[in-house]
Design a protein around this motif. Sequence first.
Motif, PDB file in Angstrom:
ATOM      1  N   ALA A  59       0.848  -1.191   0.000  1.00  0.00           N
ATOM      2  CA  ALA A  59       0.000   0.000   0.000  1.00  0.00           C
ATOM      3  C   ALA A  59       0.882   1.239   0.000  1.00  0.00           C
ATOM      4  O   ALA A  59       1.677   1.446   0.928  1.00  0.00           O
ATOM      5  N   GLU A  60       0.730   2.056  -1.023  1.00  0.00           N
ATOM      6  CA  GLU A  60       1.555   3.254  -1.163  1.00  0.00           C
ATOM      7  C   GLU A  60       0.810   4.489  -0.689  1.00  0.00           C
ATOM      8  O   GLU A  60      -0.416   4.561  -0.734  1.00  0.00           O
ATOM      9  N   SER A  61       1.603   5.478  -0.303  1.00  0.00           N
ATOM     10  CA  SER A  61       1.056   6.779   0.066  1.00  0.00           C
ATOM     11  C   SER A  61       2.123   7.836  -0.141  1.00  0.00           C
ATOM     12  O   SER A  61       3.304   7.510  -0.301  1.00  0.00           O
ATOM     13  N   GLY A  62       1.691   9.104  -0.149  1.00  0.00           N
ATOM     14  CA  GLY A  62       2.653  10.191  -0.200  1.00  0.00           C
ATOM     15  C   GLY A  62       2.738  10.927  -1.513  1.00  0.00           C
ATOM     16  O   GLY A  62       3.474  11.913  -1.628  1.00  0.00           O
ATOM     17  N   GLY A  63       2.022  10.483  -2.523  1.00  0.00           N
ATOM     18  CA  GLY A  63       2.060  11.199  -3.790  1.00  0.00           C
ATOM     19  C   GLY A  63       1.353  12.528  -3.697  1.00  0.00           C
ATOM     20  O   GLY A  63       0.721  12.851  -2.688  1.00  0.00           O
ATOM     21  N   GLY A  64       1.453  13.324  -4.753  1.00  0.00           N
ATOM     22  CA  GLY A  64       0.786  14.612  -4.765  1.00  0.00           C
ATOM     23  C   GLY A  64       1.379  15.516  -5.821  1.00  0.00           C
ATOM     24  O   GLY A  64       2.102  15.061  -6.717  1.00  0.00           O
ATOM     25  N   SER A  65       1.059  16.787  -5.711  1.00  0.00           N
ATOM     26  CA  SER A  65       1.539  17.782  -6.654  1.00  0.00           C
ATOM     27  C   SER A  65       2.571  18.671  -5.982  1.00  0.00           C
ATOM     28  O   SER A  65       2.399  19.069  -4.830  1.00  0.00           O
ATOM     29  N   VAL A  66       3.616  18.991  -6.717  1.00  0.00           N
ATOM     30  CA  VAL A  66       4.700  19.802  -6.171  1.00  0.00           C
ATOM     31  C   VAL A  66       5.300  20.618  -7.302  1.00  0.00           C
ATOM     32  O   VAL A  66       5.228  20.226  -8.478  1.00  0.00           O
ATOM     33  N   ALA A  84       8.499  22.337  -9.370  1.00  0.00           N
ATOM     34  CA  ALA A  84       9.853  21.935  -9.726  1.00  0.00           C
ATOM     35  C   ALA A  84      10.830  22.400  -8.646  1.00  0.00           C
ATOM     36  O   ALA A  84      10.719  23.515  -8.118  1.00  0.00           O
ATOM     37  N   GLY A  85      11.761  21.507  -8.337  1.00  0.00           N
ATOM     38  CA  GLY A  85      12.719  21.796  -7.275  1.00  0.00           C
ATOM     39  C   GLY A  85      12.277  21.325  -5.909  1.00  0.00           C
ATOM     40  O   GLY A  85      13.056  21.359  -4.957  1.00  0.00           O
ATOM     41  N   GLY A  86      11.043  20.868  -5.812  1.00  0.00           N
ATOM     42  CA  GLY A  86      10.493  20.442  -4.537  1.00  0.00           C
ATOM     43  C   GLY A  86      10.851  19.015  -4.167  1.00  0.00           C
ATOM     44  O   GLY A  86      11.605  18.330  -4.868  1.00  0.00           O
ATOM     45  N   PHE A  87      10.280  18.583  -3.035  1.00  0.00           N
ATOM     46  CA  PHE A  87      10.567  17.274  -2.465  1.00  0.00           C
ATOM     47  C   PHE A  87       9.274  16.540  -2.175  1.00  0.00           C
ATOM     48  O   PHE A  87       8.247  17.161  -1.865  1.00  0.00           O
ATOM     49  N   LEU A  88       9.343  15.216  -2.254  1.00  0.00           N
ATOM     50  CA  LEU A  88       8.254  14.360  -1.820  1.00  0.00           C
ATOM     51  C   LEU A  88       8.854  13.082  -1.254  1.00  0.00           C
ATOM     52  O   LEU A  88       9.923  12.655  -1.694  1.00  0.00           O
ATOM     53  N   ARG A  89       8.138  12.460  -0.319  1.00  0.00           N
ATOM     54  CA  ARG A  89       8.525  11.148   0.157  1.00  0.00           C
ATOM     55  C   ARG A  89       7.344  10.214   0.006  1.00  0.00           C
ATOM     56  O   ARG A  89       6.265  10.463   0.555  1.00  0.00           O
ATOM     57  N   LEU A  90       7.578   9.136  -0.709  1.00  0.00           N
ATOM     58  CA  LEU A  90       6.566   8.100  -0.879  1.00  0.00           C
ATOM     59  C   LEU A  90       6.840   6.981   0.117  1.00  0.00           C
ATOM     60  O   LEU A  90       7.991   6.661   0.394  1.00  0.00           O
ATOM     61  N   SER A  91       5.760   6.393   0.606  1.00  0.00           N
ATOM     62  CA  SER A  91       5.858   5.267   1.510  1.00  0.00           C
ATOM     63  C   SER A  91       5.145   4.065   0.916  1.00  0.00           C
ATOM     64  O   SER A  91       4.134   4.218   0.227  1.00  0.00           O
ATOM     65  N   CYS A  92       5.648   2.895   1.214  1.00  0.00           N
ATOM     66  CA  CYS A  92       5.032   1.654   0.754  1.00  0.00           C
ATOM     67  C   CYS A  92       5.023   0.699   1.944  1.00  0.00           C
ATOM     68  O   CYS A  92       6.076   0.235   2.367  1.00  0.00           O
ATOM     69  N   THR A  93       3.834   0.442   2.463  1.00  0.00           N
ATOM     70  CA  THR A  93       3.700  -0.434   3.618  1.00  0.00           C
ATOM     71  C   THR A  93       3.277  -1.822   3.157  1.00  0.00           C
ATOM     72  O   THR A  93       2.300  -1.969   2.419  1.00  0.00           O
TER      73      THR A  93
END
Length: 125
Positions: free
Chosen positions: A5-12, A14-23
């Motif tokens: 199960a993934e989470s953490g996506g979204g809109s950002v 350019a130059g930004g950061f995101l962290r995706l998780s997979c449980t």
Amino acid sequence: QVQLAESGGGSVQAGGFLRLSCTASGDTTTKYTWAWFREAPGKEREGILTRYPGGKLYTADAVKGRFTFSQDAAWTTTYLQMGDLTPDDTGVYYCARAGPLIRWRLLRPDEVDYWGQGTQVTVSS
């Protein structure tokens, strides 16, 4: 049976950061191969990070130096830390698990046993 199960996506921007998780549920020991893939609009799914049993990690050139792979101590959650994002990073991101493979390259989609449902990442310029 294994479920991812993934989470953490979204809109950002350019130059930004995101962290995706997979449980993961089910068998989550270190003996398996864990990977992240992405599928950009109009393109085939591609592997971007693969961690094989024993710790060998492969990273796609397109994300090298910007994306990192990690897992928690219990091996139940896998993370994809993404930095310095560009519009070319836009796509659906998938976590994946394969068997205890030995390879000297990124995992291919046909080698995956279990997929997460995917999470959308959109990077605007």
